[in-house]
Design an enzyme around this catalytic site. Structure first.
Site, mmCIF file in Angstrom:
data_model
loop_
_atom_site.group_PDB
_atom_site.id
_atom_site.type_symbol
_atom_site.label_atom_id
_atom_site.label_comp_id
_atom_site.label_asym_id
_atom_site.label_seq_id
_atom_site.Cartn_x
_atom_site.Cartn_y
_atom_site.Cartn_z
ATOM 1 N N LYS A 131 -0.479 -66.347 -58.476
ATOM 2 C CA LYS A 131 -0.489 -65.039 -59.137
ATOM 3 C C LYS A 131 -0.851 -65.185 -60.608
ATOM 4 C CE LYS A 131 0.011 -60.624 -59.718
ATOM 5 N NZ LYS A 131 1.188 -59.831 -59.375
ATOM 6 N N LYS B 72 3.920 -59.150 -69.695
ATOM 7 C CA LYS B 72 4.961 -59.967 -69.065
ATOM 8 C C LYS B 72 4.321 -61.047 -68.196
ATOM 9 C CE LYS B 72 6.692 -59.045 -65.220
ATOM 10 N NZ LYS B 72 6.539 -59.496 -63.797
ATOM 11 N N THR C 113 6.624 -60.647 -59.411
ATOM 12 C CA THR C 113 5.809 -61.561 -60.206
ATOM 13 C C THR C 113 6.746 -62.202 -61.219
ATOM 14 O OG1 THR C 113 3.780 -60.289 -59.923
ATOM 15 C CG2 THR C 113 3.874 -61.785 -61.796
#
Length: 290
Positions: A172, A240, A97
């Protein structure tokens, strides 16, 4: 069966690489902690390499699954990076990711080497990786995706090509934006149940099958009622991911007020030494008057 390199054996990569090996492919792994790579090789009858480049040598497909943009560029570029060892016509598939910019940078570097590239972040967490039932959001060329799709089937419940390189990472971000609001809403619902003196198990057993139901409610309400958070997707990782989404939103003009607010709630959890707790630990903040 293909010759495959898998780089990054964290809580996601370790079982994902295992599913690929069990599907009959020849898998060579690299991990920064070599002991974990050796353990994987013994468990799945694979091989190990001392560098990403060595793992990628002569591979048909190279998979990466690491922590962030910096980690990704570290294992793919430079003399010891995966691209240095990849042959022309092979395919690099990234499950990290990361940012859409990192995906586009890698795509350009891969093209210069005659290598295909797909950005393919996943959703489903550790349980999904272990069970081989991940959702995979893919960006890249049709031909590259067609080649990779049969291998991805080893650990995918669903997979889809969503557009050019970067589209997987953007999708995502959508996933994490949606989850952030859901988890905060669930935390508030559990908190309300507790304050109202209701039987939480009974309440959520009923409403999880209605319009309020979600993966988070089904899989997290019991542990939240018990105050258990030492598992699952860590707050550090979620922050994050949310920072990536918020940065992208600043570039494309999207307004994400709830996402920004929940990100700050997670910052409160981090400040209380809860960075490694599951994301459902947002409830702890409410219980402490947050």
């Amino acid at each position: 069966m293909a010759k495959i390199a898998f780089i990054g054996l964290g809580v996601m990569g370790y079982p994902m690489a295992g599913h690929v090996a069990r599907a009959g492919h020849h898998v060579c792994v690299y991990n920064r902690t070599s002991a974990k790579a050796e353990r994987w090789a013994q468990e799945y009858a694979g091989t190990t390499a001392e560098t990403p480049a060595a793992a990628a040598h002569d591979a048909d497909f190279v998979f990466t699954c690491v922590g962030n943009d910096a980690d990704l560029l570290s294992v793919t570029t430079g003399d010891s990076g995966a691209l240095a060892g990849m042959k022309s016509g092979s395919l690099l598939i990234d499950h990290t990711t990361a940012s859409a910019d990192a995906a586009r940078t890698l795509d350009a570097l891969a093209k210069a080497k005659g290598v295909g590239f797909l950005d393919a972040p996943v959703s489903g967490g550790q349980a999904g990786a272990e069970g081989g039932v991940l959702s995979i959001m893919v960006g890249g060329a049709d031909a590259d995706y067609s080649r990779a799709s049969p291998v991805l089937e080893a650990y995918a419940r669903s997979q889809r090509l969503l557009g050019p390189v970067g589209s997987g990472q953007l999708a995502k971000m959508v996933n994490q934006i949606a989850i952030a609001g859901l988890v905060q809403g669930l935390a508030e619902a559990v908190h309300f149940v507790q304050q109202a003196g209701l039987d939480g198990e009974a309440v959520f057993d009923v409403i999880q099958h209605g319009a309020a139901g979600s993966w988070q409610m089904i899989n997290r309400h019991q542990s939240m009622l018990k105050g258990e958070y030492d598992f699952g997707f860590a707050v550090d990782w979620m922050r994050k991911d949310l920072q990536i989404a918020l940065n992208e939103a600043r570039n494309n003009g999207a307004r994400l007020p709830v996402t920004a607010l929940v990100d700050q709630f997670y910052a409160d959890i981090q400040a209380a030494d809860g960075g490694r707790l599951d994301t459902s630990s947002l409830l702890k903040r409410l219980e402490k008057g947050g």
